[in-house]
Design an enzyme around this catalytic site. Structure first.
Site, PDB file in Angstrom:
ATOM      1  CE  LYS A 186       5.514  -1.400  10.146  1.00 32.02           C
ATOM      2  NZ  LYS A 186       4.926  -0.512   9.331  1.00 32.02           N
ATOM      3  CE  LYS A 221      -3.625   2.320   2.637  1.00 37.77           C
ATOM      4  NZ  LYS A 221      -4.400   2.418   3.772  1.00 37.77           N
ATOM      5  CD  GLU A 230      -1.856  -4.350  11.457  1.00 36.97           C
ATOM      6  OE1 GLU A 230      -0.571  -5.125  11.512  1.00 36.97           O
ATOM      7  OE2 GLU A 230      -2.451  -4.191  10.368  1.00 36.97           O
ATOM      8  CD  GLU A 240       9.412  -6.054   7.173  1.00 36.71           C
ATOM      9  OE1 GLU A 240       9.059  -4.821   6.749  1.00 36.71           O
ATOM     10  OE2 GLU A 240       9.056  -6.349   8.348  1.00 36.71           O
ATOM     11  N   GLY A 290      -5.017  -1.722   4.872  1.00 37.80           N
ATOM     12  CA  GLY A 290      -4.038  -2.998   4.437  1.00 37.80           C
ATOM     13  C   GLY A 290      -4.728  -4.105   4.736  1.00 37.80           C
ATOM     14  NE  ARG A 291      -6.443  -3.702  10.880  1.00 43.93           N
ATOM     15  CZ  ARG A 291      -5.816  -2.941  10.876  1.00 43.93           C
ATOM     16  NH1 ARG A 291      -4.616  -2.369  10.411  1.00 43.93           N
ATOM     17  NH2 ARG A 291      -6.321  -1.683  11.731  1.00 43.93           N
ATOM     18  CG  HIS A 322      -4.793 -35.899  16.211  1.00 41.78           C
ATOM     19  ND1 HIS A 322      -5.143 -37.026  16.875  1.00 41.78           N
ATOM     20  CD2 HIS A 322      -6.021 -35.727  15.246  1.00 41.78           C
ATOM     21  CE1 HIS A 322      -6.162 -37.643  16.270  1.00 41.78           C
ATOM     22  NE2 HIS A 322      -6.675 -36.771  15.269  1.00 41.78           N
TER      23      HIS A 322
HETATM   24  O1  F6P Z   1       2.720  -4.131   9.877  1.00 42.32           O
HETATM   25  C1  F6P Z   1       1.722  -2.789   9.557  1.00 42.32           C
HETATM   26  C2  F6P Z   1       1.234  -2.711   8.413  1.00 42.32           C
HETATM   27  O2  F6P Z   1       1.237  -1.377   7.998  1.00 42.32           O
HETATM   28  C3  F6P Z   1       0.137  -3.352   8.132  1.00 42.32           C
HETATM   29  O3  F6P Z   1      -1.062  -2.994   8.512  1.00 42.32           O
HETATM   30  C4  F6P Z   1       0.121  -3.425   6.555  1.00 42.32           C
HETATM   31  O4  F6P Z   1      -0.811  -4.594   6.224  1.00 42.32           O
HETATM   32  C5  F6P Z   1       1.734  -4.103   6.480  1.00 42.32           C
HETATM   33  O5  F6P Z   1       2.131  -3.131   7.398  1.00 42.32           O
HETATM   34  C6  F6P Z   1       2.177  -4.063   4.987  1.00 42.32           C
HETATM   35  O6  F6P Z   1       2.209  -2.467   4.646  1.00 42.32           O
HETATM   36  P1  F6P Z   1       2.182  -2.193   3.150  1.00 42.32           P
HETATM   37  O7  F6P Z   1       1.062  -2.824   2.244  1.00 42.32           O
HETATM   38  O8  F6P Z   1       2.161  -0.611   3.157  1.00 42.32           O
HETATM   39  O9  F6P Z   1       3.568  -2.749   2.613  1.00 42.32           O
END
Ligand code: F6P
Length: 549
Positions: A513, A206, A353, A212, A267-268, A385
């Site tokens: 972060k 987003k 979240e 990452e 995002g979620r 199990h």
């Molecule tokens: O870890 C927090 C967060 O902002 C989430 O809410 C989001 O889904 C994720 O990082 C990834 O964010 P992006 O889509 O901006 O890379």
């Protein structure tokens, strides 16, 4: 802004809890032959059976009164109308617009967002179709065989959960892979399985600033360019999904190959947007639109059904009942469906979240009640199990959701009957338990001595009265899955309203972060100010890190 504990319904629920907390659900069934029907709701082929919960008609009335007093109806209307209910980020919350299959306009700041939503859906359709029919080729003119989604959090968990759940709809010869973790193992393991000439990378972020995702994307690009021998190859092997055009361009992806979404998509809650491009490419756009259609059915139900007959509202209310009145701090989600093996992981982000908050909407620290429970789970029968012992006989009260489809996509003789029998029987066992007398009789019949029977009775007794809800669908189709996911999304929203918190921000993920970013150079020599433990861990790492990190 309503503090739920100050409502008349909350006070009434407290008193009611005193009265009913010892009620045995098993006896409620004996007293009322219609209980199953009275405490069930349906939505097309979905059966939502909540009759095994520790509730009476009065409980449900009081819980719906609580929803009324907390303004749930009003909040639902505000969300659907595009009001900026994500107040701390100043944004509307409109994942529902992404799956609006009707002709209703949806406005944000006075502008209808639906033309843009439809434009991107068409762009997705064109692209997904061209990859699937081989008209989109890689740099060396070979058709794409592998799609790698690089993203994390909402840009990964929704796509991976849905893509896995809908494996029966995958196009033959086209495979999906997901890279989320910054741990180099994740990317390496995927790259080992694919060929550069036939691999498409979808970079989903987003913000397009997530460390990452960008580090993984750069490494993937390096891998591709090294193997195909030219930067030009990037154009045919990388597309982006984002709200941040500039960052996409800066990364080196042509904006023509960017699939846009908007800041009013959390995002979620983004799998319904272009973040679902990977899903659409693998299962086809028609199936992706079926997923949207299922969610839309739930949106319409949620928007219009009376609270007492509103499935997400009842799901939310039950959660509040156990969490705030019985002290249940966790909630287990148990899909009896191997294809839903990432469902709990997906829900963990969606729920925790959203509702893992301790500041109320007016900024006060919440001390009178607790908010979001720990959400966890695994598919059955495997879970039986592993941790079911604790669900049946442990000291914690853990409400469970059982999810199961009547028909399998992979019918092997006898498997589905056994799977479904286990699902239904576990819910029954949790409710009925086994009394000490029943355990004693069973042991006596097995021929044990009186002393042995007496010693074993407490260990063979099941208290029962452990609440569960069962969601059954005919078959796990894209539409059924869309419904299921949307039900949980709206449940989470309603709970956030009741708990008087903002469910659509996630400030709590920022601190870690920031500290990690600042710490990276320290792992290679620069110094920072830290507590003793942090210093010790950094020192250990420096001593042992080796030369190739
Ligand atoms: O870890 C927090 C967060 O902002 C989430 O809410 C989001 O889904 C994720 O990082 C990834 O964010 P992006 O889509 O901006 O890379």
């Amino acid at each position: 802004m309503v503090d739920p504990t100050r409502t008349a319904a909350w006070r009434a629920l407290r008193a009611h809890h005193e009265e009913v907390s010892d009620l045995q659900v098993r006896e409620l069934f004996s007293d009322d032959p219609d209980r199953a029907a009275r405490f069930s709701l349906t939505l097309n082929d979905l059966l939502f059976d909540y009759s095994k919960n520790r509730v009476t008609e009065q409980t449900i009335s009081l819980l719906t009164e609580l929803c009324e007093e907390c303004g749930v109806r009003d909040w639902i209307a505000r969300m659907f109308s595009g009001e900026a209910i994500n107040e701390t980020e100043g944004r509307a919350v409109l994942h529902t617009a992404l799956r609006n299959r009707g002709d209703r306009s949806v406005t944000v700041d006075g502008a209808d967002v639906m033309p843009d939503v439809r434009r991107v859906l068409l762009q997705m359709r064109d692209f997904a179709t061209s990859v699937r029919d081989g008209t989109w080729t890689g740099h060396t003119a070979r058709a794409i065989t592998d799609v790698v989604n690089i993203g994390i959090g909402g840009s990964d968990l929704g796509p991976v959960m849905v893509t896995e759940a809908l494996r029966p709809y995958w196009k033959q010869g086209l495979r999906a892979h997901f890279v989320s973790n910054i741990d180099g193992t994740h990317l390496s393991e995927v790259l080992r399985q694919v060929q550069p000439e036939t691999t498409l990378f979808i970079i989903a972020s987003k913000t397009f600033t997530t460390q990452e995702t960008l580090v993984n994307a750069r490494s993937a690009r390096r891998w591709l360019v090294e193997r195909l021998g030219t930067e030009d190859a990037v154009a045919k092997h990388f597309v982006a999904v984002s709200t941040n055009r500039e960052a996409v361009v800066e990364f080196g992806i042509d904006p023509a190959q960017m699939f846009e979404f908007w800041d009013w998509v959390g995002g979620r809650y983004s799998l319904w947007s272009a973040v679902g491009l990977c899903i659409a490419t693998i299962i086809g756009m028609d199936h992706f639109e079926e997923l949207l259609a299922g969610a839309y059915e739930v949106d319409e139900h949620f928007r219009t059904a009376p609270l007492r007959e509103n499935i997400p509202v009842i799901m939310a209310a039950l959660g509040v009942w156990y969490h705030n009145f019985f002290g249940a701090s966790s909630h287990a989600v148990l899909p009896y469906d191997q294809s839903l093996h990432r469902f709990a992981a997906y829900l963990q982000q969606a729920d925790m979240e959203s509702n893992g908050k301790s500041a109320s909407r007016d900024g006060a620290i919440i001390s009178e009640y607790t908010t979001g429970p720990v959400v966890w789970g695994e598919p059955g029968t495997n879970a039986q199990h592993a941790f079911f012992q604790l669900l049946h006989q442990g000291t914690h009260l853990i409400p469970c959701d059982f999810i199961v489809a009547a028909q399998s996509h992979n019918p092997i003789p006898s498997h589905q009957d056994i799977l479904v029998a286990n699902c239904i029987a576990q819910a029954e066992a949790m409710m009925c338990g086994k009394t000490a007398d029943e355990a004693r009789r069973e042991l006596e019949l097995s021929g044990l001595s009186t002393d042995q029977v007496t010693a074993l009775v407490p260990h063979k007794t099941f208290a029962g009265n452990r609440p569960s809800t069962t969601l059954m669908v005919e078959k796990l189709t894209p539409r059924a899955l869309g419904r299921l996911v949307a039900l949980y999304e709206h449940k989470i929203f309603v709970q956030g309203v009741i708990w008087n918190i903002y469910s659509f921000d996630q400030w709590g993920v920022e601190l870690g972060k920031q500290l990690a970013k600042a710490m990276v150079p320290e792992l290679s020599g620069s110094e920072g100010e830290h507590d003793g433990s942090t210093r010790q861990l950094i020192a250990y790492y420096r001593r042992h890190k080796g030369s190739r990190t």
